[in-house]
Design a protein around this motif. Sequence first.
Motif, short mmCIF file in Angstrom:
data_model
loop_
_atom_site.label_atom_id
_atom_site.label_comp_id
_atom_site.label_asym_id
_atom_site.label_seq_id
_atom_site.Cartn_x
_atom_site.Cartn_y
_atom_site.Cartn_z
N PRO B 58 29.59 64.40 0.81
CA PRO B 58 30.59 63.38 0.50
C PRO B 58 29.99 62.00 0.35
CG PRO B 58 30.81 64.11 2.79
CD PRO B 58 29.76 64.97 2.16
N SER B 59 30.55 61.21 -0.56
CA SER B 59 30.10 59.85 -0.78
C SER B 59 31.21 59.13 -1.53
CB SER B 59 28.84 59.83 -1.63
OG SER B 59 28.71 58.55 -2.21
N THR B 60 31.86 58.20 -0.86
CA THR B 60 32.96 57.51 -1.52
C THR B 60 32.46 56.52 -2.55
OG1 THR B 60 34.25 57.71 0.48
CG2 THR B 60 35.02 56.13 -1.13
N ARG B 61 31.45 55.72 -2.21
CA ARG B 61 31.08 54.63 -3.12
C ARG B 61 30.42 55.15 -4.40
NH1 ARG B 61 28.40 50.61 0.24
NH2 ARG B 61 27.58 49.71 -1.67
N ARG B 63 30.72 58.18 -5.70
CA ARG B 63 31.72 58.92 -6.48
C ARG B 63 32.67 57.97 -7.21
NH1 ARG B 63 36.34 59.91 -5.84
NH2 ARG B 63 36.48 59.55 -3.60
N SER B 64 33.11 56.91 -6.50
CA SER B 64 33.99 55.93 -7.15
C SER B 64 33.30 55.28 -8.34
CB SER B 64 34.38 54.83 -6.14
OG SER B 64 35.28 55.34 -5.18
N SER B 65 32.01 55.01 -8.20
CA SER B 65 31.26 54.38 -9.30
C SER B 65 31.21 55.30 -10.51
CB SER B 65 29.85 54.04 -8.81
OG SER B 65 29.10 53.41 -9.82
N GLU B 67 33.27 57.78 -11.11
CA GLU B 67 34.63 58.02 -11.58
C GLU B 67 35.10 56.87 -12.47
OE1 GLU B 67 37.03 59.39 -8.32
OE2 GLU B 67 38.86 59.17 -9.52
N LEU B 68 34.79 55.64 -12.05
CA LEU B 68 35.20 54.49 -12.83
C LEU B 68 34.43 54.44 -14.15
CD1 LEU B 68 37.05 52.07 -12.85
CD2 LEU B 68 35.28 50.76 -11.67
N LYS B 71 36.10 56.88 -16.43
CA LYS B 71 37.40 56.42 -16.91
C LYS B 71 37.24 55.34 -17.97
CE LYS B 71 40.19 57.73 -12.93
NZ LYS B 71 40.82 57.33 -11.66
N THR B 77 38.37 63.24 -15.64
CA THR B 77 37.49 63.60 -14.53
C THR B 77 38.12 64.66 -13.63
OG1 THR B 77 38.40 61.77 -13.23
CG2 THR B 77 36.36 61.35 -14.40
N ASN B 79 37.36 66.20 -9.68
CA ASN B 79 36.58 65.97 -8.48
C ASN B 79 36.59 67.22 -7.62
OD1 ASN B 79 35.68 63.14 -8.50
ND2 ASN B 79 37.86 62.72 -8.67
N VAL B 317 25.98 46.90 -7.13
CA VAL B 317 27.18 47.74 -7.26
C VAL B 317 27.77 47.58 -8.66
CG1 VAL B 317 29.52 48.16 -6.40
CG2 VAL B 317 27.68 47.64 -4.78
N VAL B 321 28.06 50.57 -12.38
CA VAL B 321 29.08 51.09 -13.31
C VAL B 321 28.52 51.08 -14.74
CG1 VAL B 321 31.42 50.78 -14.20
CG2 VAL B 321 30.96 50.37 -11.79
#
Lengths: 340, 340, 340
Positions: B58-61, B63-65, B67-68, B71, B77, B79, B317, B321
């Motif tokens: 797991p990795s939120t940051r 994965r969010s990068s 995912e964005l 998009k 996408t 997950n 960060v 993206v």
Amino acid sequence: MVTTTWNRRHVLSLEDFSPAEYETVLQTAASFQEVLSRRTKKVPALQGQVITNLFFEPSTRTRSSFELAAKRLSADTLNFAPGTSSMTKGETILDTAKTYLALGTDLMVIRHREAGVPQAIAQEMDRLQTNVGVLNAGDGQHEHPSQALLDLLTICNLLDPKVPQLSLLKGKKVAIVGDILHSRVARSNIWSLTASGAEVHLAGPPTLLPRWFADFVAEAEKTQPDVPRKLMMHWQLEPALRDADFVMTLRLQQERMTQHLLPSLREYHQQFGITGDRLKLCKPDVKVLHPGPVNRGVEISSELMDDPNFSLISQQVTSGVAVRMALLYLMGSGKPGGEA
Amino acid sequence: MVTTTWNRRHVLSLEDFSPAEYETVLQTAASFQEVLSRRTKKVPALQGQVITNLFFEPSTRTRSSFELAAKRLSADTLNFAPGTSSMTKGETILDTAKTYLALGTDLMVIRHREAGVPQAIAQEMDRLQTNVGVLNAGDGQHEHPSQALLDLLTICNLLDPKVPQLSLLKGKKVAIVGDILHSRVARSNIWSLTASGAEVHLAGPPTLLPRWFADFVAEAEKTQPDVPRKLMMHWQLEPALRDADFVMTLRLQQERMTQHLLPSLREYHQQFGITGDRLKLCKPDVKVLHPGPVNRGVEISSELMDDPNFSLISQQVTSGVAVRMALLYLMGSGKPGGEA
Amino acid sequence: MVTTTWNRRHVLSLEDFSPAEYETVLQTAASFQEVLSRRTKKVPALQGQVITNLFFEPSTRTRSSFELAAKRLSADTLNFAPGTSSMTKGETILDTAKTYLALGTDLMVIRHREAGVPQAIAQEMDRLQTNVGVLNAGDGQHEHPSQALLDLLTICNLLDPKVPQLSLLKGKKVAIVGDILHSRVARSNIWSLTASGAEVHLAGPPTLLPRWFADFVAEAEKTQPDVPRKLMMHWQLEPALRDADFVMTLRLQQERMTQHLLPSLREYHQQFGITGDRLKLCKPDVKVLHPGPVNRGVEISSELMDDPNFSLISQQVTSGVAVRMALLYLMGSGKPGGEA
């Protein structure tokens, strides 16, 4: 869209909301209710904007409501999942927020079990001279502004299906019943309802509505001296219900019992549970609200909850999407990517 | 868009990246940085394509990068959530990947705590004669290519805000400090930084930068004999920092202590923590990078982390993206549904 | 799009599916297979509609399949995550469903470990006079209609790549092997396969295919007297495999052993595992299906699973997206926001 002005970057609390701001939210939400009645329920208002749900405290229903509101405004959404997050890796909350800022977030919707976290993040966003808006989706026992605003819209829709206005509530009697002490929903509703000119009656057992809460009440009555606030406390249900136009029951967290604040759920229901029988004390057309999720047979009887003549619970959920669209739209429309 | 050629189906490692490939990524990312400065930050480049994030770790940051980035390229996408997955049901990793292939995935972004998993999945995709691309988003202690590429873009943006190029780093001194042994970020950065012609100095305690790591260094220096690699090891901070242009600190996993690799976090900070005082050894305009999430007061002092004169952490960060959009775009644009 | 009629609001079970309904699903799915072969794999059919995946029982692969189907129809999706839900807060399942109804859900896809939950929610939606459709994505040991329909499409695609029709299966011998007792996949397939005129042979050890299951078989043979059903039970593998055209193996839950229903996985594999050798009993062009996730070396040998001459497992996953697009399209296209 409504052409009223809106100068608020963050929505953290209703304590300092002005009557004009309430009207703007109500009217913007009403225009989105019209959108939601159309065949195609989406508008391109926030296309290309990124709305991040930072839900440090998990909540499926509130997160789904914000997520759907964002999608219907054509925004992109990111969801921060607490279980699998860097929080367990020692990162501070502000650093997590700054990471989502740097990723490109335009608006943050924040829920946290500690009061003040959305405020702290909003201050940091301002200190860094960003124009990112922060919306408090519930912080500890402090506030839950969008819940109180959806309650307000739900009540106004009933009083005048065409034009929701704060003044519709003037002189109405509203009872807020239950665990006032621990409820951010109660606190936000106290601000919006007293601002509307309604008469607000709080009722709960002394463990959940302690005598010292009178200090909060006295303080609340002073904050806006030009609007006389009517706010009363009761340790029994009857005086609060008598001739009430609206009854808001609050969710009872089951852990209140293990904290010895309550003898049992059954006893709580006997004293403060809302039932059809008890509603006979109220106005004949009284309506009942509950922020959900409901413990059936505790805060409210199962029969009453399902009775469409009295329960506004489903309408509250539906109003929530329109109110959240309104808040995100108002907060986001001045940004790049938002409508001019 | 940039018109350079790109023949790489998978991005698994930077070990064999050619200078031309670095330039292509940098220039494509720069063109997306321009997109991200526009009012509408989306392009239809990968409309209709499906990008699956298979994050076994797991990795939120990160994965969010990703995912964005997906998009903003208008891709759809999926997950894969490890907690609720078939993995607990006995399915092999390759079978999970093949399921997502059969669902219609065009690109897979894979993170796993074991080195080599993205490579194994990429081989399987090739063996099955698919044209699905695999992007390594971090595999064990092996590599994390997109992190090193975003570090590279961040540094290049600083050296020349207009045109990022590998050659800008030629002769610059870069210190990589901390837990080199366990860091996939360090390994990927070693390849990109030495390829750029920078002088790379590794510094850490012998438990986290063991003497046998010299074998890796010697090997690294041989791989591309036409580009002379400058890579040195130090067991003290000072020689690495002296006259450095950039300092990269690495995240210290707290479990290193329970593994008896460190006496205490405090002691680590005393010996290898980056502080304002210690930066006085570096060039006056030195900048500090950290892949995040940061343990404040361990790898870097809290004051320094928040000092915009020195810290590039937020820029990293943000660059992430654009770099991930570039990688997904380059890997995906030759596919059906991608831009011609 | 296909112009056949479709009058079914919910898809809960295949027990009462009519031949015309099977044909409509097959032909609609075939038209979406054509869409999925295009450069742009999306259609605007359900734009503005909200599809909510209420997966009370976690499942990554089935949820991903439904999510992708929804996205390719341009619907918006909400996902209910059981771990972080109100369920732990005492809310009933029906109240959770009603919350998602009030949020604005048009279609609900529901999985639950108890049989009957999707039916109960569908009844509640009807009682409330909504036009929300409910799709059963697996309920306990009852049914999993979309799985049987994707199996049907997979088989039909093989028998006639141009026009999938129920009648293609007439007279074919299909063996369903393994844990029949606990399998909702088996139950749904029994309805679709017997409706097609195929000869269906169930095989498993007496603990997983008990003698009393004959009652279910007898009942099943009676339900549609106009279509003679051919359904047989075997406690050994050989009679089921002899001259079979298709072999469906079922997933074996590992907990069956701790329930003393099986001596060991190895022993199960020796008696009922499908291997290349055993397939020699079948027709030469026999094909093997499995609903996944597979325990390699238990239900099926690893070699056979990877042999494209025999295994249809990947095709099943791919067919799943087209079948789910078809079901969501048929259920949703009469709604506001759906295609006329």
